[in-house]
Design a protein around this motif. Structure first.
Motif, mmCIF file in Angstrom:
data_model
loop_
_atom_site.group_PDB
_atom_site.id
_atom_site.type_symbol
_atom_site.label_atom_id
_atom_site.label_comp_id
_atom_site.label_asym_id
_atom_site.label_seq_id
_atom_site.Cartn_x
_atom_site.Cartn_y
_atom_site.Cartn_z
ATOM 1 N N ALA A 72 -49.010 14.421 -40.885
ATOM 2 C CA ALA A 72 -49.746 15.226 -41.865
ATOM 3 C C ALA A 72 -50.747 16.174 -41.224
ATOM 4 O O ALA A 72 -51.392 15.848 -40.225
ATOM 5 C CB ALA A 72 -50.473 14.302 -42.838
ATOM 6 N N ASP A 73 -50.883 17.347 -41.841
ATOM 7 C CA ASP A 73 -52.012 18.223 -41.534
ATOM 8 C C ASP A 73 -53.260 17.727 -42.250
ATOM 9 O O ASP A 73 -54.371 17.811 -41.719
ATOM 10 C CB ASP A 73 -51.703 19.654 -41.990
ATOM 11 N N VAL A 74 -53.053 17.217 -43.469
ATOM 12 C CA VAL A 74 -54.137 16.661 -44.279
ATOM 13 C C VAL A 74 -53.675 15.318 -44.825
ATOM 14 O O VAL A 74 -52.600 15.230 -45.430
ATOM 15 C CB VAL A 74 -54.512 17.589 -45.450
ATOM 16 N N LEU A 120 -58.121 2.751 -40.963
ATOM 17 C CA LEU A 120 -58.518 4.083 -40.503
ATOM 18 C C LEU A 120 -57.768 4.478 -39.233
ATOM 19 O O LEU A 120 -57.443 5.656 -39.045
ATOM 20 C CB LEU A 120 -60.024 4.135 -40.272
ATOM 21 N N ALA A 121 -57.457 3.509 -38.379
ATOM 22 C CA ALA A 121 -56.632 3.809 -37.202
ATOM 23 C C ALA A 121 -55.253 4.305 -37.625
ATOM 24 O O ALA A 121 -54.691 5.229 -37.013
ATOM 25 C CB ALA A 121 -56.511 2.574 -36.316
ATOM 26 N N GLU A 122 -54.685 3.719 -38.682
ATOM 27 C CA GLU A 122 -53.389 4.160 -39.189
ATOM 28 C C GLU A 122 -53.477 5.556 -39.805
ATOM 29 O O GLU A 122 -52.585 6.392 -39.595
ATOM 30 C CB GLU A 122 -52.856 3.178 -40.237
ATOM 31 N N LEU A 123 -54.519 5.830 -40.570
ATOM 32 C CA LEU A 123 -54.686 7.157 -41.142
ATOM 33 C C LEU A 123 -54.827 8.208 -40.044
ATOM 34 O O LEU A 123 -54.270 9.309 -40.143
ATOM 35 C CB LEU A 123 -55.899 7.193 -42.066
ATOM 36 N N SER A 124 -55.548 7.854 -38.980
ATOM 37 C CA SER A 124 -55.693 8.765 -37.846
ATOM 38 C C SER A 124 -54.347 9.002 -37.164
ATOM 39 O O SER A 124 -53.981 10.137 -36.854
ATOM 40 C CB SER A 124 -56.715 8.187 -36.857
ATOM 41 N N ARG A 125 -53.598 7.935 -36.933
ATOM 42 C CA ARG A 125 -52.287 8.055 -36.273
ATOM 43 C C ARG A 125 -51.349 8.960 -37.047
ATOM 44 O O ARG A 125 -50.590 9.753 -36.471
ATOM 45 C CB ARG A 125 -51.656 6.663 -36.140
ATOM 46 N N ALA A 126 -51.386 8.868 -38.362
ATOM 47 C CA ALA A 126 -50.475 9.627 -39.211
ATOM 48 C C ALA A 126 -50.858 11.094 -39.352
ATOM 49 O O ALA A 126 -50.083 11.884 -39.892
ATOM 50 C CB ALA A 126 -50.407 8.986 -40.593
ATOM 51 N N THR A 127 -52.043 11.451 -38.860
ATOM 52 C CA THR A 127 -52.565 12.816 -38.979
ATOM 53 C C THR A 127 -52.485 13.514 -37.629
ATOM 54 O O THR A 127 -52.762 12.906 -36.600
ATOM 55 C CB THR A 127 -54.026 12.774 -39.468
ATOM 56 N N ARG A 128 -52.111 14.784 -37.627
ATOM 57 C CA ARG A 128 -52.012 15.515 -36.357
ATOM 58 C C ARG A 128 -53.393 15.668 -35.727
ATOM 59 O O ARG A 128 -54.418 15.725 -36.439
ATOM 60 C CB ARG A 128 -51.383 16.887 -36.579
#
Length: 232
Positions: free
Chosen positions: A114-116, A133-141
């Motif tokens: 994701a970009d966002v 939050l680590a997963e959300l970070s990983r999924a974001t460019r």
């Protein structure tokens, strides 16, 4: 008023899905959404947006209205995803859309998808804030934006529940309060920079006439909202 039956989130949303609309449907959600939409880029043309814990799809709908080209929704509840599928049925002709069952703690998406990334009123259902939050970070460019909101921990301290009614019975979804200090440590560990944090309060104009609510709700913040950037 009868006592609420406390349920784990997946079981709670299996019941709640039948009446859960794809818009902010109470004063707390309206307060939260105003801030989230102010932080969400106004022009998402060509952008990939991930909604982690998408529920009935309200932020996917907002992202599409702002021109997002690729929409990905993930939710733990099959019943809520079915609601999102129905609400977003017209989006497939306008944007690439993928809906998947999965946990915020283990997102079924590739690195940098994701970009966002949006995660609205979800992380209180996850005891391990740092892992989520680590997963959300990983999924974001790298360089991308993560928007997160949750119910303010002061509400938990005042005894407020994430509750709803089905056939006259009150139910509540289990909720874990996360303090700002928890967010600060977890964001640092996940490589996320806190760019902005807001604590929205209720707008008295959103409260329906005759509604029963805790008067303290007008004197304290009801949500925590973060705009984060992935550093690496």
């Amino acid at each position: 008023m009868n006592q609420a039956i406390l349920l784990e989130p997946e079981a709670a949303y299996a019941l709640w899905a039948q009446s859960y609309p794809a818009h902010a449907h109470n004063p707390v959600m309206q307060a939260e959404e105003r801030v989230m939409l102010a932080m969400l880029p106004g022009d998402l043309r060509g952008q990939a947006v991930l909604d982690a814990g998408c529920g009935s799809g309200r932020y996917l709908l907002h992202a599409r209205r702002r021109g997002a080209a690729r929409l990905t929704g993930v939710d733990l509840s099959a019943a809520m995803l079915a609601r999102a599928e129905a609400e977003l049925s017209g989006v497939r002709t306008q944007a690439e859309l993928a809906l998947s069952i999965g946990s915020v703690a283990s997102l079924p998406v590739a690195d940098g998808t994701a970009d966002v990334t949006v995660c609205g009123l979800v992380l209180g259902h996850v005891p391990d804030l740092a892992g989520a939050l680590a997963e959300l970070s990983r999924a974001t460019r790298p360089g991308g934006t993560v928007l997160c909101s949750d119910f303010h921990p002061i509400g938990h301290a005042l005894g407020w529940l994430r509750d709803f009614k089905v056939d006259g019975q009150r139910y509540a979804a289990r909720h874990t309060p996360h303090l700002y200090s928890h967010w600060h440590r977890a964001c640092a560990a996940a490589g996320l920079t806190i760019e902005d944090v807001r604590e929205p309060m209720l707008d008295p104009g959103d409260i329906p006439p005759g509604a029963r609510f805790d008067p303290a709700a007008l004197a304290v913040p009801v949500a925590l909202v973060f705009r984060l950037q992935r550093r690496r």
